[in-house]
Design an enzyme around this catalytic site. Structure first.
Site, short mmCIF file in Angstrom:
data_model
loop_
_atom_site.label_atom_id
_atom_site.label_comp_id
_atom_site.label_asym_id
_atom_site.label_seq_id
_atom_site.Cartn_x
_atom_site.Cartn_y
_atom_site.Cartn_z
CB CYS A 123 45.24 55.39 68.82
SG CYS A 123 44.51 54.70 70.25
CD GLU A 153 39.99 53.35 70.97
OE1 GLU A 153 40.31 52.94 72.10
OE2 GLU A 153 40.66 54.17 70.34
CG HIS A 188 43.83 49.91 72.28
ND1 HIS A 188 45.13 49.50 72.25
CD2 HIS A 188 43.71 50.85 71.30
CE1 HIS A 188 45.79 50.16 71.31
NE2 HIS A 188 44.94 50.98 70.71
#
EC number: 3.4.24.-
Length: 261
Positions: free
Chosen positions: A82, A209, A212
């Protein structure tokens, strides 16, 4: 601008996170220095390998704080991972960076070259389902117009200020719920995406993702899908770790029987 990136993302403890431009492909300590400048937001003129920053890096990869930056650590740093800079805290976000609703829409804006649209749709659906299975969150796909979570594929510079770096580097990035671009999830179009163990498994990277985009930071637990680097898991048997479940439920609560269709 607040963002979360997956080299496959990293958050500051108060839920401020921005992706960072790729570093040059250096070896040894030059690479470590570039890594720190990227992912721990150290100033170029400041001393780099202080005990504090070295401890942060070791904690990020769940290693003993007395370990040295040895060959194994260098190998870890070179893993696709990341691209969002991290703070020193990789635990539950004290700022409770989250959406203030439980029903979220998502839209797939475009597609990579090497996956059929149907396979991409399945991967993203399975990724959001991983999180909705353990929380009251409900995800609804829309085909047009605005959406809470917007998934798209880009290469190199793509007008958000955070260019991708070509194959094998940053795999994706995602903006946090309380950012200026909440729910924006980008994947590097130059990667080889798949629904299997070839290239990078889109379901796994998307799960990270989207985590997040829901407000999660990275985890130092290597069994967590929110671990900074990409590790392949068989999607057919993949389950969230206890760490993942605890942290997402800290934000949104547990899934009740009334939430199950």
């Amino acid at each position: 601008m607040q963002l979360v990136i997956l080299r496959v993302t990293i958050f500051l403890p108060w839920c401020f996170a921005v992706p960072v431009p790729p570093a040059a492909d250096h070896k040894g300590w030059d690479f470590v220095e570039g890594y720190f400048h990227q992912f721990f937001l150290t100033k170029k003129e400041s001393p780099l390998l202080t005990q504090e920053t070295q401890t942060q890096l070791l904690q990020q990869f769940h290693r003993n704080g007395t370990d040295l930056l040895d060959m194994q650590m260098h190998a870890l740093l070179h893993q696709p991972h990341c691209g969002v800079p991290d703070g020193s805290d990789t635990s539950i976000s004290p700022g409770r960076c989250k959406w203030n609703k439980h029903t979220l829409t998502y839209r797939i804006i475009n597609y990579p070259h090497d996956m059929k649209p149907s396979a991409v749709k399945d991967s993203i659906y399975n990724a959001v389902s991983i999180w909705s299975n353990v929380t009251p969150l409900i995800f609804q796909q829309v085909q047009n117009g605005d959406a809470d979570i917007k998934v798209s594929f880009w290469q190199w510079a793509h007008e958000d200020g955070w260019p991708f770096d070509g194959p094998g580097g940053i795999l994706g990035h995602a903006f946090l719920p309380n950012s200026g671009n909440p729910g924006v999830v980008h994947f590097d179009k130059n990667e080889h995406w798949s629904a299997s163990d070839t290239g990078y498994n889109l379901f796994l990277v998307a799960t990270h993702e989207i985590g997040h985009s829901l407000g999660l930071q990275h985890s130092g637990n290597q069994s967590s899908i929110m671990y900074p680097t990409y590790w392949y898991h068989d999607p057919r048997t993949f389950q969230l770790s206890a760490d993942d479940i605890q942290r997402i439920q800290h934000l949104y609560g547990e899934k009740c029987s009334s939430d199950i269709p």
